[in-house]
Design an enzyme around this catalytic site. Sequence first.
Site, short mmCIF file in Angstrom:
data_model
loop_
_atom_site.label_atom_id
_atom_site.label_comp_id
_atom_site.label_asym_id
_atom_site.label_seq_id
_atom_site.Cartn_x
_atom_site.Cartn_y
_atom_site.Cartn_z
N ARG A 97 -1.66 -8.40 0.36
CA ARG A 97 -1.23 -8.76 1.76
C ARG A 97 -1.77 -9.78 2.33
NH1 ARG A 97 1.14 -3.55 4.82
NH2 ARG A 97 2.67 -2.93 3.36
N VAL A 112 4.38 -4.42 -2.37
CA VAL A 112 4.57 -3.81 -3.28
C VAL A 112 6.13 -3.28 -2.25
CG1 VAL A 112 2.87 -3.22 -4.33
CG2 VAL A 112 3.06 -1.46 -2.60
N TYR A 136 1.00 10.43 5.01
CA TYR A 136 0.77 10.03 4.18
C TYR A 136 0.53 11.14 2.95
CZ TYR A 136 -3.85 8.71 1.18
OH TYR A 136 -4.17 8.12 0.52
N LYS A 141 1.75 11.11 -0.90
CA LYS A 141 0.90 10.45 -2.18
C LYS A 141 1.40 12.50 -2.84
CE LYS A 141 -1.94 7.76 -1.86
NZ LYS A 141 -2.09 6.78 -2.56
#
Length: 257
Positions: free
Chosen positions: A36, A63, A161, A165
């Site tokens: 970024r 992304v 998070y 994942k």
Amino acid sequence: MTTRNVALITGGTRGIGAGIAERLAADGFDLMLAGRRSEEEIDPFLTSLEQGGATVRYLRADVASRDDREALLQATEEAFGRLDVLVNNAGMAPRRRADILEADEASFEELIRTNLQGPYFLTQSAAQWMIRQQAVSREHRAIIHVGSVSAEVASINRGDYCVSKAGIAMASRLWAVRLAEHGISVYEVRPGIIATDMTSAVKDKYDRLIQGGLLLEARWGTPEDIGRAVSVLARGEIPYATGSVLHLDGGLTVPRL
């Protein structure tokens, strides 16, 4: 077209991604990196990679954006004419840790788009390209997801998070099953407590936990640890292992009585 193997690494200029880029460059890969930050900000890092003989290109890309993902693959093809390894490393932690009873949907949506949806569909597009290449040349090609022990260890103040994942863990399995017939290996590398800017805010907490016996190997992991493992997978040095999960967590997730 380059004759060297080419790896595309998302989030490849800092933290774990930088460790992976350094190792792959040292082991003979040319690199397409995405991140970024502006190219001016990371130019010293790119220069350091090229000093070992690697050709390195960078594209500022998110992304989570479909247009950015398409531009990234197009830039890779224009620069190198091939893609041998995709490392889905880009990811983010929540901007604010919050108990799951209080967390908001905006954070959840942002993490899912960045940590799961983006890598999932980048894998789809990259795999289609790799399949076309396999029809011409049956070289080793691999897709490597950088997951997290948060896929299996619940942290209630960053549920978004953990969920993202956990999704990556299943996505890696799905792609391993789907791409096996095309000879494309898929792996997940699952880091534990790694010393990066993402974990710097909780350094004191984990220093105490490590000193108290949290890990079997009583130290922080490093981006270099992850880079060495990814390179072994990228070079096809562990055959007969597609779909595997490689824990790099110092023994954090080993069950103990």
